[in-house]
Structures are given as structure tokens and as C-alpha cells.
Design a protein around this motif. Sequence first.
Motif, short mmCIF file in Angstrom:
data_model
loop_
_atom_site.label_atom_id
_atom_site.label_comp_id
_atom_site.label_asym_id
_atom_site.label_seq_id
_atom_site.Cartn_x
_atom_site.Cartn_y
_atom_site.Cartn_z
N ASN A 28 56.18 -26.29 75.02
CA ASN A 28 56.24 -24.96 74.40
C ASN A 28 57.53 -24.75 73.62
OD1 ASN A 28 53.74 -24.32 75.53
ND2 ASN A 28 54.65 -23.42 77.36
N TYR A 29 58.64 -25.20 74.19
CA TYR A 29 59.93 -25.04 73.51
C TYR A 29 60.01 -25.91 72.26
CZ TYR A 29 64.97 -24.53 72.93
OH TYR A 29 66.22 -24.25 72.43
N LYS B 198 58.10 -24.34 69.50
CA LYS B 198 58.81 -23.18 68.96
C LYS B 198 59.93 -23.61 68.03
CE LYS B 198 61.63 -19.26 70.46
NZ LYS B 198 62.22 -18.56 71.65
N ASP C 148 64.06 -19.44 81.96
CA ASP C 148 62.89 -19.26 81.10
C ASP C 148 61.71 -20.10 81.58
OD1 ASP C 148 64.28 -17.49 79.56
OD2 ASP C 148 64.84 -18.94 78.02
N CYS C 149 61.98 -21.34 81.95
CA CYS C 149 60.91 -22.20 82.47
C CYS C 149 60.54 -21.80 83.90
CB CYS C 149 61.34 -23.67 82.44
SG CYS C 149 61.53 -24.35 80.78
N CYS D 128 56.71 -26.63 79.79
CA CYS D 128 57.77 -25.81 79.22
C CYS D 128 58.45 -26.53 78.06
CB CYS D 128 58.80 -25.46 80.31
SG CYS D 128 60.09 -24.32 79.78
N LEU E 113 67.04 -27.53 75.62
CA LEU E 113 66.35 -26.87 76.73
C LEU E 113 67.05 -27.17 78.06
CD1 LEU E 113 63.97 -25.17 77.72
CD2 LEU E 113 62.64 -27.27 77.90
#
Length: 600
Positions: free
Chosen positions: A419-420, A423, A477-478, A416, A456
Amino acid sequence: MSSYSTEPQMPIVDLEVPPKQFNPVSLATSNQWKRAALMAKSASACRESDDSEDEVDTKQQIKYGSGFQAAMAIIHEYCDYSTIHGIRYLGEKKRPWLERLFWVSVFLLSICTCFKLTMNIWDKWNNNPVIVSFAEKSTPVWEIPFPSVTVCSETKSRQRAFNFTDKYWQIRDFKNNVTGVINFTDEEKATFGSVTQVCDAHLHDIKYGFDLRRGIEIIDELSALAPSFEESFLDCKWRNNPIKCNEIFHKYVTDEGVCYSFNSLSPAEIFRAEGIIPDIIFREDNRMNSEWSVESGYNINAKTETYPNRVLGPGAKAGLYLFLGGMELDFDDMCRGPVQGFKILLHTPGEVPQVAKQYFRIPFDQEVLISIRPKIITTSDGLKYYEPQRRQCYFQDERHLRYFNIYSQSNCELECLANYTLKVCECVKFSMPRNMNAPVCGAGRLQCYNDAEDELLLKEFQQGMSQDGENTRAETDCNCLPSCTSIAYEAEISQADFDYKTVARQNPNGQQQQQKQEGMKMSRVSISFKEAQFLTSRRSELYGTTDFLANCGGLLGLFMGVSTLSIVELVYFCTVRLISNLRMRRKTRRELSLAANKEA
């Protein structure tokens, strides 16, 4: 006048009604059901001889009465035959209104109390269905793998290979306008940027380096600057048997740079095909798939010498022994601070080590004894049918990770974060899981991916706290819940001074050995299980479906006398009995209509 007189009596003659004057329209009057009941009563007297007057009246209303009268008669019939306590008193005819009011009040009070207590049980069953308790029996240490031991040197850049401290002050002086020129080549700039990514955070205030790099270049540079394997790992023992360190330790990329790991699964077993990239492949393992999984444990046919490794008992002789060293002239106090030595992380074989988050420090000139106490949580099969959010864990086949074959909370959080970071920064750190097309951040974006990690964490905290007042964490989200079967290795550490120079002098070949170790600092580490058996925790149902139904049934029986058959009875009266009464009513009306037409 005598009653025996032959003279006709006018009142009797007047009461006679000729059959031809019978009018079928009179059946539609409001008293139709009463007259029809009298006609049917004589024909069914033998069948209903045992019925009470009220019962006969109710049945006749259903058969011959108007729609409202039939409906009320059905309700009275249910009240008469219902097994629910108190209902029959509500349907009794010719009872005083005060008595009816009393039973209505008692019945409503019972319903309200039962409903409130049932909702309390529902709340416990819905929001707190899981309890964590100790398992019925203890678990021996040979049923679980020995932990993966990842060792990272605190020396990230050897002074003889690249003087990081000197380069750092040159850049700082340039940034502060003390000097006007930095005579760095592109290679030196790239090397400085690579080392900066594994140094302490207080050095990240200077932005110097490329924004994007190739991951393999960063890893190769860190490997070239790190102390050699032979300098760091001087001697090893496994289960009290001497063994070459390079046979049991393998190079591994972590957030601390290039480290070495013992008893970890191969990258092909940890990562999916998309996550296996050349940057992290350092070895080829000539072995079959492991005979162990997190949820099922070791294969029943697994031998003593299996993979991942396991021990047969507790104590230092049954564990791992390491003799570590480092050259003092290579120490760099600027990158990692004045504390030199090693970091050690104990983790499950299927997890990617994140050494920067949790570790044990092994300083030089110390002997460290690490006694392991495993902490295992399993989950009963009864919880498999619950939603993951209710039981607050995932089974292996429930949560698919893009880059990892094995689900764990640690692997999920790392994916996660990757990915963050991709982004937000449009690149990832060299140690993060990724595919071949993902850009790798250079030192120029070091601050970006550090800030992305903090953002995050804050975002996860805010989303997790949004479900205030409940015992479960809100979905984020995660959404990285723990694994339903997890292993953690807690440790107790004791250490003492390690005077290896005195031991070397007392050795007959001590002078020769002392010359080899001139300028070297050493540490000794022993890692083993503390006890032969340990207690396992187990998630199980606090309120299962059976318990929930039993508690609800007890309350319904206590306050209302309701059972399963009472509910079936209510359904029966609303469906089967109602349909039967309607068919009987329609048939009776049809017969009466035919009889009326014939008489007409």
C-alpha cells in the motif's frame, strides 16, 4: 412565709401561660428544634429508652433542626456507624481538638499511602498485563504442520538463454560514454529490466528499463530464464518414501522471482478474492479446504495423511529429503554474486514467503542437514477481553487484511508495504499483493520502491518509539502486531562436503550417470524436526482482574479497614439513608405545622 399559706403567690401566677397565648411563629426561632425535641421525647420515650443522649440529640437534629444542623447530624451519624477504621473518632462529640487532629493526620496518611500503592498496582495491571511463560505441558510434533519449504535458485538468468552479464556491461559502458549505441530490442530491454528486479542491490545504480510493466509479463520472462524444474530438483523423499518432486513442489512468486514451495496452502486459501490475480495462479488444487488453522490446530478427525502435511516423529527419516542440482555453464556471477546454489526459507503454511528477508543458503557441492526447533506462542482465553494494544497481539478475527485471509505479522507487513509503495511510486513490485487495477513497476522505478521500503521502515521506527518509557510499542500506520497464536521454525544447520562424483564412479552404471551429470553441480538437503516434543510459550495474564481487585482490597483493608460492604455502606448513607431522613424530616415538619395551626 410558709409554703402552705393560702395566700396566693405572685411568682407562680406570673409563670402560668394561658393556652390561648401560644404563638406558632416561635417555632421558627433558632431554638425550635430543642423545644420540638422535648415535645417528641415524651411520646417516644419507650422506643428510645436504649439510645444514648448523643444518639437522641443527633436524631432530633435530623428531624427538627435547620438544614445545616441536619446535614451535620447525618455526617455524625455516618461516623458513628461506619465500619471504616478511624472514622468514628472523627465524628465523636466533646473530644479534645488535639485528639481530633491526631486522628485526622493518621487517616490522611493512611489514605495517601494506600493511594500511592494502589496506583503502583494499577500501573502494572494497565501497562504490563501480559506475561510470557512456558506452557504446562510439552507439545508433540504431530500437532503442528511441517514447515512450508520454499526453494529459490540463485541462478536468475541462464547464460544460454540470456547473458545478463554481457548486457549489463554494455549498458554501463553506454552510461559512462564508453560506447555510443546500445543495440537492444524492446524485448531485450524488457527482459533485462525483469532480471534486474531480482538481482542484488549494487546493480540498481543503472536506471534502464520501462517504468510500468504488466506483472504477468515479468513473471513469464523470469520463469523462462530460470533453470528448469527438472534441472534443479533431481530427487525427493518425503517421510523416507521416494516421491516425484513435481507432486509436492509448486511454483510460487516471491520477491526473489519464481520459486518452488512445499507444503504451502493454495493461493485460494491464502488470498482473498480481491488479491487473487492470474499472475500468481500456477496450479489448480483438487482438494478440500485444509484441516488445520493457526489458532485451533488440526481437526480432531484429521488423518495421518492430511493437508498441510505433518510428520509423526523427529529425525531425517521422518522429514524431507532433497537432491538439488544446477548446470555450471548457466551460472551468472554478476546478478547474484559469486556464491551459487539455492536459498531455502522455512515458514508457516499460511504465510507468503519473503525469501529476501530471511533464508538459509544451500551452496553447491555441500550436504546440509537442517534440524528444526519449532517456536510456538499461544494466548490464554483470559486475554481476549484485553485491547490488542495492551496484549500486543491480534487474534485472527480482530484484524482484517485487504488481500489475505490469514492474519500474520509477515502478511500484514507485506500488505502495508504494498500500500505504501503504491502511494509513493504509483505502482507496486511484481511480487507484492495487489488487485487487478494496480500498476506494476518496471525497472525504471526499481529505485523508487526500494527507497519506499526504507522510508516505511524508518517511519515505523519513529512512530513505534514515540511511546517512550513504556513496555508496549506505540501504534503505527501499519500497526502489524504479532498474531496471538504464531509458529516460527528455528533451525540448526550442519553441513559437509558432498563428493557426489566419487559416489557416481563407484556405481556400476556410474559412467553413464556421470555423462548425464557432466557440467552439473549438486547439493543434498535433509530437513526434519530435531526432537519429538517441544516446549510451547504462552501469553497469560500477569495481573488479571481478580488479582487486581485482590491486591487493591488487601491494601484498602490493611491501611483503612475498607471492604466491599464499607463502600456499600457509604453509598447507602449517601442515597437510601439520606432520602429516608429527608422524608422523615418533611413528614415531621408537616405534622408540627398542622399541630401549630390547630392550636392557633
